[in-house]
Design a protein around this motif. Structure first.
Motif, mmCIF file in Angstrom:
data_model
loop_
_atom_site.group_PDB
_atom_site.id
_atom_site.type_symbol
_atom_site.label_atom_id
_atom_site.label_comp_id
_atom_site.label_asym_id
_atom_site.label_seq_id
_atom_site.Cartn_x
_atom_site.Cartn_y
_atom_site.Cartn_z
ATOM 1 N N SER A 1 0.713 -1.078 -0.031
ATOM 2 C CA SER A 1 -0.201 -0.294 0.351
ATOM 3 C C SER A 1 1.207 1.477 0.140
ATOM 4 O O SER A 1 0.574 2.520 0.157
ATOM 5 N N ARG A 2 2.642 1.034 -0.604
ATOM 6 C CA ARG A 2 2.770 2.459 0.278
ATOM 7 C C ARG A 2 4.038 2.472 -0.723
ATOM 8 O O ARG A 2 4.724 3.058 -0.874
ATOM 9 N N ALA B 1 2.020 8.108 -9.955
ATOM 10 C CA ALA B 1 2.127 9.659 -9.292
ATOM 11 C C ALA B 1 1.091 10.684 -9.596
ATOM 12 O O ALA B 1 0.590 10.592 -10.795
ATOM 13 N N GLY B 2 1.260 11.137 -8.614
ATOM 14 C CA GLY B 2 -0.432 12.236 -8.440
ATOM 15 C C GLY B 2 0.143 13.869 -8.552
ATOM 16 O O GLY B 2 1.057 14.624 -8.340
ATOM 17 N N LEU B 3 -0.718 14.790 -8.973
ATOM 18 C CA LEU B 3 -0.520 16.407 -9.188
ATOM 19 C C LEU B 3 -1.508 16.726 -8.305
ATOM 20 O O LEU B 3 -2.879 16.771 -8.622
ATOM 21 N N LEU B 4 -1.691 17.963 -7.090
ATOM 22 C CA LEU B 4 -2.411 18.103 -7.069
ATOM 23 C C LEU B 4 -2.109 20.237 -7.116
ATOM 24 O O LEU B 4 -0.641 20.735 -7.231
ATOM 25 N N THR B 5 -3.036 21.142 -7.691
ATOM 26 C CA THR B 5 -3.213 22.214 -8.675
ATOM 27 C C THR B 5 -3.884 22.799 -7.981
ATOM 28 O O THR B 5 -5.248 22.825 -8.367
ATOM 29 N N VAL B 6 -3.940 24.521 -7.257
ATOM 30 C CA VAL B 6 -4.979 25.182 -6.781
ATOM 31 C C VAL B 6 -5.590 25.778 -7.563
ATOM 32 O O VAL B 6 -4.511 26.369 -8.714
ATOM 33 N N VAL B 7 -7.179 25.481 -7.900
ATOM 34 C CA VAL B 7 -7.450 26.688 -9.333
ATOM 35 C C VAL B 7 -8.038 27.387 -9.654
ATOM 36 O O VAL B 7 -8.734 28.600 -10.331
ATOM 37 N N LYS B 8 -9.121 27.573 -7.423
ATOM 38 C CA LYS B 8 -9.831 28.464 -7.516
ATOM 39 C C LYS B 8 -8.606 28.637 -6.301
ATOM 40 O O LYS B 8 -8.826 28.297 -4.857
ATOM 41 N N GLY B 9 -8.797 30.458 -5.052
ATOM 42 C CA GLY B 9 -8.858 30.443 -4.354
ATOM 43 C C GLY B 9 -7.417 32.132 -4.213
ATOM 44 O O GLY B 9 -6.511 32.032 -6.065
ATOM 45 N N LEU B 10 -6.847 32.566 -3.710
ATOM 46 C CA LEU B 10 -5.636 33.559 -3.216
ATOM 47 C C LEU B 10 -4.461 32.228 -3.465
ATOM 48 O O LEU B 10 -3.872 32.892 -4.307
ATOM 49 N N ASP B 11 -4.223 31.004 -4.006
ATOM 50 C CA ASP B 11 -3.268 30.248 -3.879
ATOM 51 C C ASP B 11 -2.959 29.275 -5.098
ATOM 52 O O ASP B 11 -2.654 28.937 -5.521
ATOM 53 N N THR B 12 -3.627 30.310 -6.126
ATOM 54 C CA THR B 12 -4.380 29.699 -7.579
ATOM 55 C C THR B 12 -3.090 29.847 -7.989
ATOM 56 O O THR B 12 -1.833 30.607 -8.041
ATOM 57 N N GLY B 13 -2.574 28.755 -8.602
ATOM 58 C CA GLY B 13 -0.986 28.535 -9.562
ATOM 59 C C GLY B 13 -0.190 27.150 -8.350
ATOM 60 O O GLY B 13 0.557 26.291 -9.011
ATOM 61 N N LEU B 14 -0.955 27.501 -7.268
ATOM 62 C CA LEU B 14 0.286 26.397 -6.346
ATOM 63 C C LEU B 14 -0.071 25.082 -6.547
ATOM 64 O O LEU B 14 -0.919 24.453 -6.729
ATOM 65 N N GLN B 15 1.222 24.116 -6.930
ATOM 66 C CA GLN B 15 1.202 22.387 -6.974
ATOM 67 C C GLN B 15 2.179 22.256 -6.072
ATOM 68 O O GLN B 15 3.200 22.532 -5.728
ATOM 69 N N GLY C 1 3.596 11.190 -4.215
ATOM 70 C CA GLY C 1 4.417 9.792 -4.312
ATOM 71 C C GLY C 1 3.912 9.188 -3.915
ATOM 72 O O GLY C 1 2.374 9.067 -2.807
ATOM 73 N N ALA C 2 4.475 8.300 -2.685
ATOM 74 C CA ALA C 2 4.018 7.509 -1.497
ATOM 75 C C ALA C 2 3.978 8.261 0.161
ATOM 76 O O ALA C 2 3.005 7.574 0.441
ATOM 77 N N HIS D 1 -5.419 20.940 7.244
ATOM 78 C CA HIS D 1 -7.703 20.804 6.885
ATOM 79 C C HIS D 1 -7.800 19.076 6.426
ATOM 80 O O HIS D 1 -8.758 18.674 6.446
ATOM 81 N N ALA D 2 -6.649 19.027 5.187
ATOM 82 C CA ALA D 2 -6.891 17.908 4.330
ATOM 83 C C ALA D 2 -5.722 16.742 4.640
ATOM 84 O O ALA D 2 -4.340 18.008 4.949
ATOM 85 N N TYR D 3 -5.674 15.914 4.208
ATOM 86 C CA TYR D 3 -4.550 15.382 3.829
ATOM 87 C C TYR D 3 -4.665 14.299 2.836
ATOM 88 O O TYR D 3 -5.603 13.810 2.636
ATOM 89 N N VAL D 4 -3.348 13.652 2.233
ATOM 90 C CA VAL D 4 -4.032 12.870 1.141
ATOM 91 C C VAL D 4 -2.645 11.951 1.177
ATOM 92 O O VAL D 4 -1.570 12.047 1.868
ATOM 93 N N VAL D 5 -3.011 10.902 1.258
ATOM 94 C CA VAL D 5 -2.208 9.323 1.870
ATOM 95 C C VAL D 5 -1.853 8.266 0.489
ATOM 96 O O VAL D 5 -3.367 8.134 -0.071
ATOM 97 N N PHE D 6 -1.247 7.570 0.096
ATOM 98 C CA PHE D 6 -1.080 6.884 -1.002
ATOM 99 C C PHE D 6 -1.480 5.123 -0.339
ATOM 100 O O PHE D 6 -0.307 5.063 0.384
ATOM 101 N N GLU D 7 -2.504 4.993 -0.103
ATOM 102 C CA GLU D 7 -2.823 3.500 -0.199
ATOM 103 C C GLU D 7 -3.445 2.376 -1.245
ATOM 104 O O GLU D 7 -4.056 3.067 -1.841
ATOM 105 N N ASP D 8 -3.594 1.361 -1.444
ATOM 106 C CA ASP D 8 -4.305 0.055 -2.295
ATOM 107 C C ASP D 8 -4.147 0.711 -3.644
ATOM 108 O O ASP D 8 -4.895 0.821 -4.259
ATOM 109 N N GLY D 9 -2.929 1.304 -3.603
ATOM 110 C CA GLY D 9 -2.587 1.558 -4.588
ATOM 111 C C GLY D 9 -2.549 2.551 -5.070
ATOM 112 O O GLY D 9 -2.619 2.703 -6.427
ATOM 113 N N GLY D 10 -3.240 3.722 -4.624
ATOM 114 C CA GLY D 10 -4.275 4.956 -4.951
ATOM 115 C C GLY D 10 -3.422 6.254 -4.369
ATOM 116 O O GLY D 10 -3.076 5.716 -2.991
ATOM 117 N N HIS D 11 -4.386 6.956 -4.092
ATOM 118 C CA HIS D 11 -3.687 8.356 -3.754
ATOM 119 C C HIS D 11 -5.765 8.456 -3.419
ATOM 120 O O HIS D 11 -7.022 8.786 -3.201
#
Length: 252
Positions: A152-153, A158-172, A176-177, A201-211
């Motif tokens: 699971s780890r 490989a993923g990507l988070l991109t802020v598309v709306k808000g004060l931090d638009t463009g932040l990426q 990974g694991a 506020h929240a978090y993303v983890v890699f488990e069971d082959g995905g995020h």
């Protein structure tokens, strides 16, 4: 074990049999402690001279069990964190960071069912290599590197988070694991300036082959595609909303 007796006494006195044998599946309070111990074992890492174990554990309960537990959640989390520290010490393991046990609601979980996911919230320290002080007897000497990580780890996505709306638009941030924290705290992997978000506020983890996305008990909640979630397996194109910020999840 003193911890097990204290925990059982606590449940009997205050929770009126929340985790007793009357529940289907016979779930007992000691089962959470046992599962934490097993998760600690399965996710341990062997260094040059020390064995490291995760310091952060997320326990996911079915909705019915979670609702019964909620009024006593903090006391139980504290007790379980004490157990994690004591169990690591008993086995001679090293915990980097403060032991933390969080309890979440798994909407898909049934009564008496639960699961545990562990994480290292802090990077493991670099250990200096030891110089040999005498001849090595290969016949009875075993040299270990880092233990193979659980499936699971092992990040194959490989993923990507991109802020598309808000004060931090463009932040990426690349995914990974490793766990990626989201919120106003500066040390987060995705630090936000949106005052309507929590420090964590929240978090993303890699488990069971995905995020997977987890809400970190935020004040204003975490949403995926306009649906409030506590946990959500992410797929390409999902839009995560925290506060007034919208974040796009993509698979690279």
């Amino acid at each position: 074990m003193d911890f097990v007796r204290r925990l059982e006494d606590f449940f009997e006195k205050y929770i009126e049999g929340f985790f007793n044998a009357r529940f289907s599946g016979g779930l007992q309070p000691v089962e959470i402690a046992k599962r934490l111990a097993r998760e600690m074992e399965s996710d341990r890492t062997v260094g040059i001279s020390l064995i490291y174990v995760p310091n952060q554990y997320s326990v996911f309960l079915g909705k019915e069990d979670y609702e019964r537990l909620t009024p006593y959640g903090q006391a139980i989390r504290d007790e379980l964190a004490v157990f994690v520290a004591a169990e690591a010490k008993r086995k001679g393991y090293t915990i980097v960071g403060k032991p933390i046990v969080d309890i979440f609601c798994d909407e898909a979980g049934g009564r008496g069912q639960f699961r545990v996911v562990s994480h290292y919230s802090e990077p493991l320290p670099e250990e200096p290599e030891r110089e040999a002080t005498g001849p090595v007897q290969l016949s009875d000497t075993r040299v270990f590197g880092k233990l193979p990580p659980p499936v699971s780890r092992q990040a194959s996505v490989a993923g990507l988070l991109t802020v598309v709306k808000g004060l931090d638009t463009g932040l990426q941030v690349d995914l990974g694991a490793e766990r990626a924290n989201i919120g106003r705290r500066e040390s987060n992997e995705l630090p936000l300036t949106d005052m309507n978000t929590s420090r964590l506020h929240a978090y993303v983890v890699f488990e069971d082959g995905g995020h997977s996305l987890y809400d970190a008990k935020s004040l204003n909640g975490t949403y995926v595609n306009d649906h409030r979630v506590t946990r959500k397996r992410l797929k390409a194109g999902d839009r995560i909303k925290v506060g007034n910020t919208v974040i796009l999840y993509e698979v690279k």
